[in-house]
Structures are given as structure tokens and as C-alpha cells.
Design a protein around this motif. Sequence first.
Motif, PDB file in Angstrom:
ATOM      1  N   THR A 179      48.374  50.495  39.226  1.00 12.79           N
ATOM      2  CA  THR A 179      47.435  50.704  40.329  1.00 12.79           C
ATOM      3  C   THR A 179      48.062  50.324  41.665  1.00 12.79           C
ATOM      4  O   THR A 179      47.880  51.022  42.669  1.00 12.79           O
ATOM      5  CB  THR A 179      46.150  49.891  40.101  1.00 12.79           C
ATOM      6  OG1 THR A 179      45.618  50.186  38.808  1.00 12.79           O
ATOM      7  CG2 THR A 179      45.112  50.216  41.150  1.00 12.79           C
ATOM      8  N   ASN A 231      49.995  52.840  43.037  1.00 12.86           N
ATOM      9  CA  ASN A 231      49.171  54.036  43.287  1.00 12.86           C
ATOM     10  C   ASN A 231      49.626  55.194  42.405  1.00 12.86           C
ATOM     11  O   ASN A 231      49.787  56.333  42.861  1.00 12.86           O
ATOM     12  CB  ASN A 231      49.230  54.447  44.758  1.00 12.86           C
ATOM     13  CG  ASN A 231      48.063  55.364  45.135  1.00 12.86           C
ATOM     14  OD1 ASN A 231      47.109  55.540  44.372  1.00 12.86           O
ATOM     15  ND2 ASN A 231      48.141  55.963  46.315  1.00 12.86           N
ATOM     16  N   THR A 259      44.375  59.679  39.211  1.00 14.15           N
ATOM     17  CA  THR A 259      43.049  59.936  39.767  1.00 14.15           C
ATOM     18  C   THR A 259      42.850  61.446  39.942  1.00 14.15           C
ATOM     19  O   THR A 259      43.808  62.226  39.943  1.00 14.15           O
ATOM     20  CB  THR A 259      42.896  59.238  41.122  1.00 14.15           C
ATOM     21  OG1 THR A 259      43.920  59.729  42.013  1.00 14.15           O
ATOM     22  CG2 THR A 259      43.047  57.738  40.987  1.00 14.15           C
ATOM     23  N   ARG A 262      42.538  56.316  44.728  1.00 22.25           N
ATOM     24  CA  ARG A 262      42.540  54.962  44.188  1.00 22.25           C
ATOM     25  C   ARG A 262      41.607  54.050  44.967  1.00 22.25           C
ATOM     26  O   ARG A 262      40.770  53.336  44.383  1.00 22.25           O
ATOM     27  CB  ARG A 262      43.969  54.378  44.236  1.00 22.25           C
ATOM     28  CG  ARG A 262      44.071  52.933  43.761  1.00 22.25           C
ATOM     29  CD  ARG A 262      45.366  52.278  44.210  1.00 22.25           C
ATOM     30  NE  ARG A 262      45.453  52.180  45.659  1.00 22.25           N
ATOM     31  CZ  ARG A 262      46.505  51.665  46.301  1.00 22.25           C
ATOM     32  NH1 ARG A 262      47.552  51.238  45.617  1.00 22.25           N
ATOM     33  NH2 ARG A 262      46.523  51.597  47.624  1.00 22.25           N
ATOM     34  N   TRP A 272      42.898  48.639  49.694  1.00 24.29           N
ATOM     35  CA  TRP A 272      43.552  47.994  48.556  1.00 24.29           C
ATOM     36  C   TRP A 272      44.332  46.765  49.006  1.00 24.29           C
ATOM     37  O   TRP A 272      44.367  45.748  48.315  1.00 24.29           O
ATOM     38  CB  TRP A 272      44.483  48.993  47.864  1.00 24.29           C
ATOM     39  CG  TRP A 272      45.114  48.451  46.628  1.00 24.29           C
ATOM     40  CD1 TRP A 272      46.398  48.049  46.454  1.00 24.29           C
ATOM     41  CD2 TRP A 272      44.458  48.233  45.365  1.00 24.29           C
ATOM     42  NE1 TRP A 272      46.606  47.596  45.177  1.00 24.29           N
ATOM     43  CE2 TRP A 272      45.432  47.704  44.478  1.00 24.29           C
ATOM     44  CE3 TRP A 272      43.165  48.443  44.900  1.00 24.29           C
ATOM     45  CZ2 TRP A 272      45.132  47.379  43.164  1.00 24.29           C
ATOM     46  CZ3 TRP A 272      42.859  48.115  43.592  1.00 24.29           C
ATOM     47  CH2 TRP A 272      43.840  47.588  42.736  1.00 24.29           C
ATOM     48  N   TRP A 328      38.271  51.386  35.861  1.00 22.22           N
ATOM     49  CA  TRP A 328      39.099  52.529  35.460  1.00 22.22           C
ATOM     50  C   TRP A 328      38.727  53.010  34.056  1.00 22.22           C
ATOM     51  O   TRP A 328      38.689  54.210  33.795  1.00 22.22           O
ATOM     52  CB  TRP A 328      40.568  52.137  35.520  1.00 22.22           C
ATOM     53  CG  TRP A 328      41.497  53.235  35.080  1.00 22.22           C
ATOM     54  CD1 TRP A 328      42.267  53.270  33.962  1.00 22.22           C
ATOM     55  CD2 TRP A 328      41.737  54.474  35.768  1.00 22.22           C
ATOM     56  NE1 TRP A 328      42.974  54.437  33.903  1.00 22.22           N
ATOM     57  CE2 TRP A 328      42.675  55.206  34.995  1.00 22.22           C
ATOM     58  CE3 TRP A 328      41.256  55.036  36.948  1.00 22.22           C
ATOM     59  CZ2 TRP A 328      43.131  56.465  35.378  1.00 22.22           C
ATOM     60  CZ3 TRP A 328      41.719  56.286  37.327  1.00 22.22           C
ATOM     61  CH2 TRP A 328      42.638  56.988  36.544  1.00 22.22           C
TER      62      TRP A 328
END
Length: 289
Positions: free
Chosen positions: A147, A150, A154, A179, A210, A241
Motif C-alpha cells: 500500500t 501504491n 485498485t 488508494r 496517505w 482492503w
Amino acid sequence: MLLNLRPLGERFLKSKIGNGHNAFFWFDCWTPFGPLIKFLGNTGPRSLRLPLDAKVSDACSEVGWLLPSPRSDNALLLHSHLTTIRLPSQASHADCFFWEVNGTKCSGFSSSSTWDALRPREETKRWTKSVWFKGAVPKMAFNMWVTCWNRLPTRQRLHAWGVIPTDECCLCSKEPESRDHLLISCDFAAVIWSAVFRRLSRQSRPFLSWAELLSWSRHASSQAPSILRKLAVQVSVYHIWRQRNNVLHNNISIPPMTIFKFIDREVRNIISGRRHRKRWQPLMLLWLG
């Protein structure tokens, strides 16, 4: 296999010329230009009038180098370099070969320094300690690592690759599923983070990015130590997620507060499993408080 790695190893195997009887003129790294067959090209042996199997000693006599006038810029550089070194014909000691990494001569072959040169390390990311810490659950830490890079698949990324026709968020269907939207600003995720804040940081405001989430996880207070924040973030990100995948692949929708109950139970189980560690002993009361 070793022969296949020869082009890789020639970066490190250097020659120091003595009498020139052992070093090959065209293939050994006895000049700063590397193997001369690559520096001067395949026409080099013809232009310098030296065969491919010539030794360095074959290119000189007692009075100087036996090379024709340079006809290219690289040949001129070679001639200029040869004027700065001692003639092999005037030396009595043999050529020597050594392993050199990043300009440092090694005492024999060094696998560790060679590996570091072949695979240089990048600068340590600021978020490293938010991902890898003692007591982290491997699957959640790995998910957090992906994550942070990135690299989660998605719907925004899948749509950009042409895999799916739309990029709308699976959980709210209001905005593109990036994200930051999915894990932070989505209405579904916002409910979960509000519940986390009620446990750890009642004065916190919703995350805007983020980077702000990572900054919050690194911060420490008496009511919410950094290790507890990192754990809560990793578990929350993992379950958000997971629920996104559940909606996408199984068409099963679960309310966000139910997901928080899963997060709460997961955090309790992780802390209970590490209760014998000194840093983890007070975390259960802090999480429940």
C-alpha cells in the motif's frame, strides 16, 4: 553459467601491468577504459595491427609502444593514457590481477561488496518503521508495504490498464477508487477511522492524505504509543482492503461498524499473543480504554 556471467565480472576484475606477458591486450581490464575490444570496437585489432590473442607485451618494444597513429577519438585517448604508464618491456615483475569494487581493491574476492555494487540500496523510506516493526503480523505488514508503494490493484489502476470498464469505488460508488480514496476519504473508511480515533486519539481529525496517516502512526502519546497506532493502522488497512475485495469478488457487503468489530477483535488477539513482551504489556488497557 560462469561464462554467462563473464560480462558482469569484467567490471571488477582488473589487471596491473608488470612485464605484460600474462595480460591480454584486448580482453583484460588493464586500462581505465575496460576491455579494449569494446572500447575500440571490432575493427580495433585491424586498425592497431594487433591480433585478438595478443598480450600487452606484444604491443611494445624496449623503446616504446608499437602502435600506429590514432585514427579515432578513442584511439587517441588510449595513446594518451599509454604515455603515462611505464613500458612493460622495462618491468621485471609479472602482471597481477585483483578484484576491485567501486574503486577499492579487495583482498581477494569479496562477495558482499560485489553484491552491494550490483544491487545498490535505495535510500530508506520514511514510512519503513510504520510497516516493519517488532510484533507486526507478516501478512498485514506486507499488505501495508504494498500500500505504501501504491501498488494495490485498485479499480483506478485496473481501469487505467484497460482491464475493467469503470473505476468507481466498490464501497461508495461516488469517486474513482484510488488508494487514498478507498483507504482514507471513502465514507466507508471514514466510519472505521472515526471508531479508531475514539479508541486512541479523540482529538484527531480525519486524514487528508496517505502521508498524513503515516505521520499519525509515527506520532506517540501516553494514551496511544506509536506501536499501538501502527498496529491499528495496519489492521484497519488490511480489513478495509479485504472488505473491498469481498464486495468486488463475492458481492457481499458488510457495514463498516461490523468491520470495526473485526478490527477490534484482531487487535486484541495480536496484543494477547504478545503480552509477554514488555512493550506490549500495557497496550491492551490503552486500546480498551
